[in-house]
Scaffold this active site. Structure first.
Site, short mmCIF file in Angstrom:
data_model
loop_
_atom_site.label_atom_id
_atom_site.label_comp_id
_atom_site.label_asym_id
_atom_site.label_seq_id
_atom_site.Cartn_x
_atom_site.Cartn_y
_atom_site.Cartn_z
N GLY A 321 7.01 1.56 2.71
CA GLY A 321 6.84 2.03 4.09
C GLY A 321 5.37 2.05 4.48
O GLY A 321 4.49 2.29 3.65
N SER A 322 5.12 1.79 5.78
CA SER A 322 3.73 1.72 6.22
C SER A 322 3.03 3.08 6.14
O SER A 322 1.80 3.14 6.12
CB SER A 322 3.68 1.19 7.66
OG SER A 322 4.45 2.02 8.50
N CYS A 324 3.83 5.23 3.64
CA CYS A 324 4.26 5.69 2.31
C CYS A 324 3.14 5.56 1.30
O CYS A 324 2.47 4.52 1.24
CB CYS A 324 5.46 4.85 1.90
SG CYS A 324 5.96 5.14 0.22
N TYR A 406 2.69 8.69 14.12
CA TYR A 406 3.74 8.21 13.21
C TYR A 406 3.46 8.85 11.85
O TYR A 406 2.36 8.71 11.32
CB TYR A 406 3.71 6.69 13.12
CG TYR A 406 4.75 6.09 12.19
CD1 TYR A 406 6.01 6.67 12.04
CD2 TYR A 406 4.48 4.92 11.46
CE1 TYR A 406 6.97 6.09 11.20
CE2 TYR A 406 5.43 4.34 10.63
CZ TYR A 406 6.67 4.94 10.50
OH TYR A 406 7.62 4.38 9.66
N ARG A 424 14.16 15.07 -0.29
CA ARG A 424 13.97 13.62 -0.17
C ARG A 424 13.17 13.10 -1.37
O ARG A 424 13.25 11.95 -1.74
CB ARG A 424 13.19 13.34 1.13
CG ARG A 424 13.33 11.94 1.58
CD ARG A 424 12.63 11.67 2.91
NE ARG A 424 12.96 10.32 3.28
CZ ARG A 424 12.40 9.25 2.75
NH1 ARG A 424 11.44 9.37 1.88
NH2 ARG A 424 12.81 8.04 3.08
P1 IMP Z 1 8.04 1.47 7.71
O1 IMP Z 1 8.97 0.95 8.71
O2 IMP Z 1 7.37 0.39 6.91
O3 IMP Z 1 7.01 2.40 8.26
O4 IMP Z 1 8.91 2.28 6.64
C1 IMP Z 1 9.86 3.24 7.03
C2 IMP Z 1 10.60 3.74 5.81
O5 IMP Z 1 9.73 4.42 4.91
C3 IMP Z 1 11.67 4.78 6.11
O6 IMP Z 1 12.87 4.23 6.57
C4 IMP Z 1 11.83 5.51 4.79
O7 IMP Z 1 12.70 4.85 3.90
C5 IMP Z 1 10.43 5.42 4.20
N1 IMP Z 1 9.67 6.68 4.32
C6 IMP Z 1 9.66 7.55 5.35
N2 IMP Z 1 8.77 8.54 5.14
C7 IMP Z 1 8.21 8.28 3.94
C8 IMP Z 1 7.20 8.96 3.16
O8 IMP Z 1 6.62 9.96 3.55
N3 IMP Z 1 6.93 8.41 1.95
C9 IMP Z 1 7.56 7.30 1.49
N4 IMP Z 1 8.46 6.61 2.20
C10 IMP Z 1 8.78 7.11 3.42
#
Ligand code: IMP
Length: 496
Positions: A321-322, A324, A406, A424
């Site tokens: 995740g961006s 994460c 975000y 989680r």
């Molecule tokens: P993104 O679209 O690349 O920003 O990733 C979104 C995904 O990251 C979500 O659907 C979750 O599975 C994951 N995610 C959400 N919050 C966190 C976090 O705090 N740490 C790690 N993964 C996360």
């Protein structure tokens, strides 16, 4: 393009993505190769299915508190995708959000918002906010329909006091509960009204049809069998322990369409036991996640005896995740592309009916086809949607640019809201596994989706695949650092 040549090759997706050779590749490490196109570009379909549910767009918005609440979920479903409402809030807030989504569109609204003639201005305005509706049917003490009151009937002077009976339209035209959709359209046109209450033979309210719900402006909308929008919900991997929460959870269970267990790494004995208990006590089917390896998928599909009608899909990706930082903090991760290929092979081997949702790490529309080529049936993103009008939160301005917040659900900012989503992660104390930042404001989600889908459709055409299923045959190659530079704009004045 041949059909299902992966069904008898147990390493098809892992070989394609070189996971077999010891790599855990990410979207940026690869590209998809062009293929022979023997169809008209207008005949490309990006439809997908998750168990019994069909979607015109294979893109879902993430269960995150800066991405998916009511507004996003409604818009995602109207456009043909799915919004998965987050769980960083009490169960009754989740219930109220799900209710609003399910009420937003349907041929016949069954849970009609009503008021009484002696209700006051304060009560009416409060109810409008609570239910997210702009009008009510007015009932007398015997539950008979005696009027309609809408936002347009409210006095221009917002401070003016009133009772419903003073401003309502009296004796509205009603229709029989047996009215067909065609007759309803005709009737609403004849009476030039927005709302048509449905009554039984005793003139008691049994439903409501609104003009808004009959408009064919969203032909791709994701709907349930009653014409209501589909709604997903992020849940904990355990049943609520508090009896009041459990009661609310049961109400949610009656309304929502798909549960998504919202866990960073669900391949844990206690989580899987908890999910089993949820399946035994609820009716809503579940997409289980996240997982990241063939081994986890194999165990879930072969050792846990999850009922076929309850386990709809597997959601994959860990640390991509961006927002994460799980991999930075813990050293553990399963990039979404890698995880997709790993789990796709297990699904083909053990239960091809299970859907695969590639979650996180998608940065550009071009990443979508990469996920499908690696074996996904749908994708989930927070990054694409956090900056939209429909995401929760305000638009801010930084350095003259419009932005929105975000944040990762494991960021300290998200955790400050409460302990709702602490499970989680594995062992929450202080270690943050996510960050909070700003993303550019990108306007309405419809515009974002249009761009994503155009990129995906064009990718399918170049790849020679007419459908998402056929995209699974698109060839993948690893690219070098030089290849990555050459793949984007380069050697221009501002891009060395
Ligand atoms: P993104 O679209 O690349 O920003 O990733 C979104 C995904 O990251 C979500 O659907 C979750 O599975 C994951 N995610 C959400 N919050 C966190 C976090 O705090 N740490 C790690 N993964 C996360």
């Amino acid at each position: 393009m041949g059909k299902n040549n992966f069904s008898n090759d147990n390493y098809f997706f892992r070989r394609k993505t070189e996971s077999e050779n010891g790599y855990a590749l990410t979207f940026d490490d690869i590209l998809c190769l062009p293929g022979y196109t023997d169809f008209d570009p207008k005949d490309v379909s990006i439809d997908t299915t998750i168990g019994p549910f069909s979607f015109k767009l294979p893109i879902f918005s993430a269960a995150m508190d800066t991405v998916t609440e009511t507004e996003m979920a409604i818009q995602m479903a109207l456009l043909g995708g799915l919004g998965v409402i987050h769980r960083n809030c009490p169960y009754d807030r989740q219930l109220s959000m799900v209710k609003k989504v399910k009420r937003a569109r349907s041929f016949i609204v069954r849970e009609v918002a009503t008021v009484h003639p002696t209700d006051t201005d304060v009560q009416v305005k409060l109810k409008m906010e609570q239910f997210g509706v702009s009008g009510f049917v007015v009932l007398d003490e015997n539950d008979k329909v005696i009027g309609i009151v809408t936002a347009r009937d409210l006095p221009y002077d917002q401070n003016k006091k009133f009772l419903v009976k003073d401003i309502m339209t009296k004796n509205p035209i009603c229709a029989s509960e047996k009215i067909s959709q065609k007759q309803a359209i005709q009737k609403l046109y004849e009476i030039r009204k927005e709302k048509l209450p449905l009554v039984n033979k005793d003139n008691e309210l049994v439903g409501l049809i609104t003009r808004k719900d009959l408009r064919p402006e969203f032909p791709d909308a994701s709907k349930d069998k009653d014409g209501r929008l589909l709604c997903g919900l992020g849940i904990s991997p355990t049943l609520p322990s508090n009896p009041m929460d459990l009661e609310t959870f049961k109400k949610i269970d009656e309304l929502v369409d798909i549960f998504f267990t919202d866990v960073a790494d669900v391949y844990k004995r206690d989580d899987l036991n908890g999910i089993k208990a949820i399946m035994e006590n609820t009716q809503t089917p579940i997409v289980l996640g996240n997982i990241g390896t063939f081994e986890a998928a194999e165990a879930i599909l072969t050792k846990w005896d999850f009922p076929d009608d309850k386990l709809l899909g597997l959601k994959v990706g860990m640390g991509s995740g961006s927002i994460c930082i799980t991999t930075i903090q813990t050293g553990i991760g399963a990039p979404t592309l890698f995880a997709t290929a790993e789990v796709a092979d297990a699904i083909q081997m053990y239960n091809p009916k299970i859907a695969l949702i590639a979650d996180g790490g998608l940065k550009n529309s071009g990443d979508l086809i990469k996920a499908f080529a690696a074996g996904a049936d749908a994708t989930m993103s927070g990054h694409f949607f956090a900056g939209c009008t429909e995401s929760p939160g305000y638009i801010d301005t930084i350095g003259g640019r419009k932005v929105k917040v975000y944040r990762g659900m494991g960021s300290k900012e998200a955790r400050a809201t409460g302990t709702y989503a602490f499970d989680r992660y594995s062992n929450v104390k202080k270690l943050a596994e996510g960050v909070s930042d700003y993303v550019p404001f990108v306007g309405d989600v419809s515009g974002v989706m249009e761009q994503l889908c155009e990129g995906l459709r064009n990718g399918l055409v170049y790849g020679g695949a007419q459908t998402i299923q056929q995209a699974k045959h698109i060839k993948i190659r690893k690219i070098t650092h030089a290849g990555k530079i050459e793949s984007s704009a380069h050697d221009l004045l501002s891009r060395k």
